[in-house]
Design an enzyme around this catalytic site. Structure first.
Site, mmCIF file in Angstrom:
data_model
loop_
_atom_site.group_PDB
_atom_site.id
_atom_site.type_symbol
_atom_site.label_atom_id
_atom_site.label_comp_id
_atom_site.label_asym_id
_atom_site.label_seq_id
_atom_site.Cartn_x
_atom_site.Cartn_y
_atom_site.Cartn_z
ATOM 1 N N PRO A 129 -73.993 -36.044 -11.400
ATOM 2 C CA PRO A 129 -73.338 -36.528 -9.973
ATOM 3 C C PRO A 129 -74.377 -37.373 -9.362
ATOM 4 C CG PRO A 129 -74.160 -34.032 -9.923
ATOM 5 C CD PRO A 129 -74.159 -34.691 -11.120
ATOM 6 N N GLU A 140 -73.284 -43.541 -16.809
ATOM 7 C CA GLU A 140 -72.549 -42.138 -17.098
ATOM 8 C C GLU A 140 -71.070 -42.323 -17.925
ATOM 9 O OE1 GLU A 140 -72.817 -38.945 -16.044
ATOM 10 O OE2 GLU A 140 -70.713 -38.956 -17.138
ATOM 11 N N CYS A 153 -81.895 -28.245 -17.867
ATOM 12 C CA CYS A 153 -81.975 -26.966 -17.132
ATOM 13 C C CYS A 153 -81.535 -25.909 -17.872
ATOM 14 C CB CYS A 153 -81.034 -27.130 -15.766
ATOM 15 S SG CYS A 153 -79.296 -27.495 -16.097
#
Ligand SMILES: C[S@@+](CC[C@H](N)C(=O)[O-])C[C@H]1O[C@@H](n2cnc3c(N)ncnc32)[C@H](O)[C@@H]1O
Length: 539
Positions: free
Chosen positions: A282, A303, A412
């Protein structure tokens, strides 16, 4: 995690008996109070998010975390929606069992007049709705009826389920007897809430506000201090909800964790550089890059997901960054040798990953798959292999851009297959292209170990510049363009002939100077993409 007490508080405030403003009677019907309306909408908003969450969980596709879905701008009553959603998810196995035992999901209920007209009139246009079609709403309302102390009855679905309250309670009592427990809390399936007492971090958006002013402003309300590693990061006490804080809603500060904030800082682009954010939505790291570059130079934010492009554009707009060009397309298809990328000096590659390092933050423990063990080891391992294959291709691609001096690869994830293994597999190419692995934060004491609950992985590749970028050919038009945020919509679909791509373009501001015709523009952009023979659906 929202406690049942907090959820009850919200339910109480939404209850007509405790809310002051109950509307007046009108034409034989009763106009609803604001609290009733708000409870009605919160249940439907929660049901909508719940549907997305459950579908994503069932198919193991990344649809966004519970938090990110609730904090989406389309959700109006975020606090109540979040509370209802978390509580319903917590009790979901029990709720499903209850609805099953009471045989409610197979019944139909009648809708009088228009459900959205907040007048309960006796003049009827009766329509029948099937509970199965509104399953998530049934779950939410059942939670409210069984586990929160008060319920506002506004809404046909609410009325329908409330009329079966006895059946629901009897079913619950039977389940407790069957499972040989006395309290609902003793049911083994109930999710345990992990103890998350991490501080709340906010990153100051220095494009809009300086760090000292942010410190002063936040200091009026909270205990706040500067982070010891990242200068623009502030540390606040755990558990505070800042989503509606004026500094957040105005884009002066971003709610961004420490580890996430370390990624753009590790890339450390200089003002004036051309930087490519390869997998950008985002956009938290995109706008962090813009702040680090003090708005100078250019960021190309790529993106491939159309919905997430919108999110990215919102983040950019909120940040006030004027030097970001949004590119809707697949990073793997970008032709690294195209003149448009000849001046890219840094690439941030933060690709889709399993998210295993932030699952507690994302409230994944509330998902059905986390307790039922629905995902088999082999499914999970296939998923990780698929992700790692994409990540490896993306990293190799990033290392192939001719003028790039710094590449940061981050995930992550806590899985070696997505982290060290990806970096290791790219090392031969990196070395032959003149890159070496570098230490992004020499002062960071616990590299390579889990530093907080969960974790991020960051690898930095650097190479001495061998190319004098001032001698690079200037891309006609682009350099002269005054466009700040350019929307380029590119839909690349795999066809029989994998080399052919289908594209759509729409421009908010002109991409090129008027010297270039549309036709010319089309062929110019056609050559941006370069098929690497890989799947677009990495997740
Ligand atoms: C981990 S998220 C990036 C988060 C982002 N860096 C941030 O901090 O806000 C990965 C993003 O990459 C996008 N993505 C995945 N594969 C891609 C590809 N081949 N090309 C471009 N974007 C891709 C996903 O849709 C997703 O939005």
């Amino acid at each position: 995690m929202v406690s049942s007490k907090a959820a009850r508080k919200i339910s109480e405030s939404a209850n007509p008996s405790t809310a002051a403003a109950v509307g007046k009677e009108k034409g034989g019907g009763r106009r609803l109070s604001n609290a009733e309306r708000s409870a009605y909408f919160a249940r439907r908003e929660a049901a909508k998010v719940l549907r997305t969450v459950l579908q994503g969980d069932a198919s193991r596709r990344a649809v966004g975390s519970i938090k990110s879905l609730v904090y989406n701008p389309s959700i109006r009553n975020k606090k109540a929606t979040f509370a209802l959603l978390c509580q319903t998810l917590k009790y979901l196995p029990v709720i499903k069992d209850v609805l099953d035992t009471a045989k409610i999901l197979n019944s139909k209920w009648k809708v009088k007049n228009n459900m959205l007209c907040f007048t309960m009139s006796s003049k009827l246009h009766v329509k029948q709705l099937h509970c199965r079609r509104q399953e998530e709403l049934m779950y939410i309302i059942t939670y409210d009826i069984l586990f929160s102390e008060f319920i506002s009855l506004a809404g046909a679905a609410e009325e329908f389920l409330f009329s079966r309250k006895n059946a629901l309670q009897t079913a619950l009592a039977r389940i407790l007897v069957k499972k040989k427990v006395r309290r609902v809390e003793d049911l083994a399936e109930l999710h345990q809430t992990p103890d998350i007492s991490k501080p709340r971090y906010v990153r100051v958006n220095t494009l809009k506000l300086d760090v000292e002013s942010a410190l002063q402003e936040l200091g009026k309300q909270y205990t706040v201090q500067k982070d010891d590693l990242l200068p623009g990061l502030l540390v606040l006490p755990p558990g505070i909800d800042m989503h509606n804080h004026p500094l957040v809603t105005s884009g002066s500060v971003f709610l961004q964790g420490k580890l996430s904030s370390m990624v753009a800082a590790a890339l450390s682009p200089e003002p004036g550089w051309v930087v490519l954010d390869a997998c950008s939505a985002p956009g938290n790291k995109t706008v962090h890059l813009a702040a680090l570059m003090r708005g100078k130079g250019k960021i190309i934010a790529c993106e491939h997901n159309k919905e997430r492009v919108k999110c990215l554009q919102n983040t950019i707009r909120l940040s006030g960054a004027a030097n970001v060009e949004v590119l809707h397309g697949d990073f793997l298809y970008l032709d690294a040798k195209h003149p448009s990328y000849s001046k890219v000096r840094a690439i941030l590659l933060d690709p889709s990953c399993s998210g295993s390092g932030t699952s507690a933050d994302r409230l994944d423990y509330l998902l059905p798959s986390s307790t039922t063990g629905k995902t088999s080891d082999s499914t999970e391992s296939d998923r990780l292999k698929r992700l790692a294959a994409f990540q490896g291709k993306a990293l190799a691609h990033a290392l192939s851009f001719p003028a790039v001096e710094r590449v940061v690869y981050s995930t992550c994830s806590i899985h070696q297959i997505e982290n060290e293994d990806v970096v290791k597999s790219a090392l031969p190419l990196a070395t032959s292209n003149g890159f070496r692995l570098a230490t992004p934060f020499p002062q960071w004491p616990r590299r390579g170990l889990p530093v907080f609950e969960g974790g991020f992985f960051i690898a930095l590749f650097v190479r001495e510049s061998t190319i004098n970028t001032s001698e690079m050919p200037v891309q006609e038009g682009r350099e002269n363009s005054k466009a700040s945020v350019v929307k380029v919509t590119t839909t690349a679909k795999r066809r029989k002939n994998p080399g052919r791509l289908q594209r759509r373009f729409s421009f908010r501001t002109p991409l090129l100077t008027t010297r270039m015709s549309k036709l010319c523009l089309h062929s110019h952009l056609n050559s941006h993409f370069h098929k690497l023979g890989t799947s677009r659906d990495h997740e």
